[in-house]
Design a protein around this motif. Structure first.
Motif, PDB file in Angstrom:
ATOM      1  N   GLN A   1      -5.844   3.524 -11.485  1.00 35.57           N
ATOM      2  CA  GLN A   1      -7.201   3.706 -11.000  1.00 35.57           C
ATOM      3  C   GLN A   1      -8.209   3.952 -12.117  1.00 35.57           C
ATOM      4  O   GLN A   1      -9.391   3.645 -11.959  1.00 35.57           O
TER       5      GLN A   1
ATOM      6  N   GLU B   1      -2.735   1.545  -6.621  1.00 38.27           N
ATOM      7  CA  GLU B   1      -2.950   2.983  -6.574  1.00 38.27           C
ATOM      8  C   GLU B   1      -2.453   3.688  -7.837  1.00 38.27           C
ATOM      9  O   GLU B   1      -2.923   4.779  -8.167  1.00 38.27           O
TER      10      GLU B   1
ATOM     11  N   LYS C   1     -12.967   2.459  -8.106  1.00 41.96           N
ATOM     12  CA  LYS C   1     -11.985   3.480  -8.442  1.00 41.96           C
ATOM     13  C   LYS C   1     -12.045   3.881  -9.918  1.00 41.96           C
ATOM     14  O   LYS C   1     -11.775   5.032 -10.264  1.00 41.96           O
TER      15      LYS C   1
ATOM     16  N   GLN D   1       1.818  -2.713  -5.414  1.00 39.12           N
ATOM     17  CA  GLN D   1       2.001  -1.276  -5.180  1.00 39.12           C
ATOM     18  C   GLN D   1       2.968  -0.971  -4.035  1.00 39.12           C
ATOM     19  O   GLN D   1       2.581  -0.408  -3.010  1.00 39.12           O
TER      20      GLN D   1
ATOM     21  N   ASN E   1       0.814  -1.221   0.000  1.00 34.31           N
ATOM     22  CA  ASN E   1       0.000   0.000   0.000  1.00 34.31           C
ATOM     23  C   ASN E   1       0.843   1.265   0.000  1.00 34.31           C
ATOM     24  O   ASN E   1       0.644   2.170   0.808  1.00 34.31           O
TER      25      ASN E   1
END
Length: 361
Positions: A246, A243, A267, A217, A192
């Motif tokens: 998206q 991330e 997302k 990520q 993350n």
């Protein structure tokens, strides 16, 4: 005619949920119900509130309340692809709200036309990967206890990325070694965005030796391109973008920096753009994963419609809810992580029904 009803729900979690962005014990989501009064069918969609992304229930209600005035179409004019707006609409409505509407449109369309959504989406693909089960960050023995609750999954996504005050990389590795004592299953690591390029490359060898399949990520999306390239070429494990990927426009940017992408319906704006993202990723020779937020069976059932098109899937969101708190029935996960679809008419659309009356706004 079509009507839209909005149902905010507060969902207690099975365990406190900790990732690099923080900890929570309750998840607040919005269930969207799209009613066709001509046929009596209702389609359902979902948007989770994710405060660290600026998505709140109040914001979702405001965005979707604006939509009520645009629901004058009959179902004969409404296909999910036509109903899904342009990217400009995401700018004013937001991808999470757009996703909830798109899921509801797919569910409703399939119910009206007596067709399962995955029949429209799958093309010629035949893969049906099993889901991993996610272990949020916690003390090692707590994470072991969580694994023991679902001991037969073929893979586990392990959330890492502890701060230096929590033991940093050494503690991350210690947790993974402890989990390896419990299972021979494949591990997938999700940092993350908590690591640097140097840390990722340094950890990739030990992680590989512990049976990790890929790293999701590791770097912040705004890290310099040179750092993403260093990880791409220097890591002993593949890296999957989350991330950093998206929206549809992000897929192209991930080529040469990641080995695959993780698509989240909420997302990207829903099932319709997700299908286009999968096609583009495959054309770029990127592996395709689809993941969830902490969602009920409404959102998980929408995700499940893409299974034949995926290389990996993380669809355990409903399992992370406290027992009895899921307000919907639909696609479920067996004890081995394999999706179980509703049979007969119950499987039309995304296969979603509510199992109780919900508060309505």
């Amino acid at each position: 005619m079509l009507r839209l009803t909005l149902h905010p729900v507060e969902l207690p979690l099975r365990h406190a949920w900790t990732i690099a962005h923080g900890t929570r014990t309750v998840q607040r989501n919005l269930i969207v119900a799209l009613h066709d009064d001509n046929t009596g069918h209702t389609g359902y969609g979902e948007a989770p509130a994710i405060p660290y992304m600026g998505v709140t229930i109040d914001k979702l209600l405001q965005e979707l309340d604006l939509e009520r005035g645009f629901l004058g179409l009959s179902h004969s004019e409404l296909s999910p692809e036509k109903a899904w707006k342009t990217n400009d609409s995401i700018e004013w409505r937001g991808p999470f709200a757009t996703c909830a509407l798109d899921q509801a449109n797919h569910d409703l369309y399939g119910k009206i036309h007596q067709q399962r959504s995955h029949q429209r989406l799958r093309g010629d693909a035949v893969r049906v990967p099993a889901s991993n089960y996610t272990l949020g960050m916690d003390a090692p023995e707590v994470m072991v206890a969580k694994l023991r609750e679902y001991p037969n999954f073929p893979s586990y996504k392990v959330k890492l990325g502890r701060s230096e005050s929590e033991g940093g990389l050494d503690q991350d590795l210690a947790v993974l070694r402890r989990l390896r004592e419990e299972t021979d299953a494949t591990f997938r690591v999700d940092a993350n965005t908590a690591w640097t390029a140097e840390q990722t490359i340094r950890l990739s060898g030990p992680l590989r030796d512990l049976g990790v399949e890929f790293i999701e990520q590791p770097l912040p999306p705004d890290a310099p391109r040179s750092e993403h390239e260093a990880v791409y070429f220097g890591s002993d494990l593949p890296v999957i973008a989350d991330e950093s990927c998206q929206t549809e426009a992000d897929v192209e940017k991930c080529a040469g920096l990641f080995h695959g992408i993780n698509i989240k319906l909420c997302k990207c704006g829903g099932m319709t753009p997700a299908r286009r993202m999968i096609a583009r990723a495959q054309a770029l020779d990127l592996k395709v994963m689809m993941g969830c937020m902490t969602e009920t069976t409404v959102g998980i059932s929408a995700l499940a419609q893409f299974l034949p098109l995926l290389d990996y899937v993380d669809m355990d969101g409903a399992l992370l809810l406290a027992p009895g708190s899921d307000p919907a029935d639909g696609v479920t996960l067996g004890p081995d992580g394999v999706a179980v679809f509703p049979e007969g008419e119950a499987g039309y659309g995304n296969g979603v029904t509510l199992n109780r009356e919900l508060p309505t706004v």
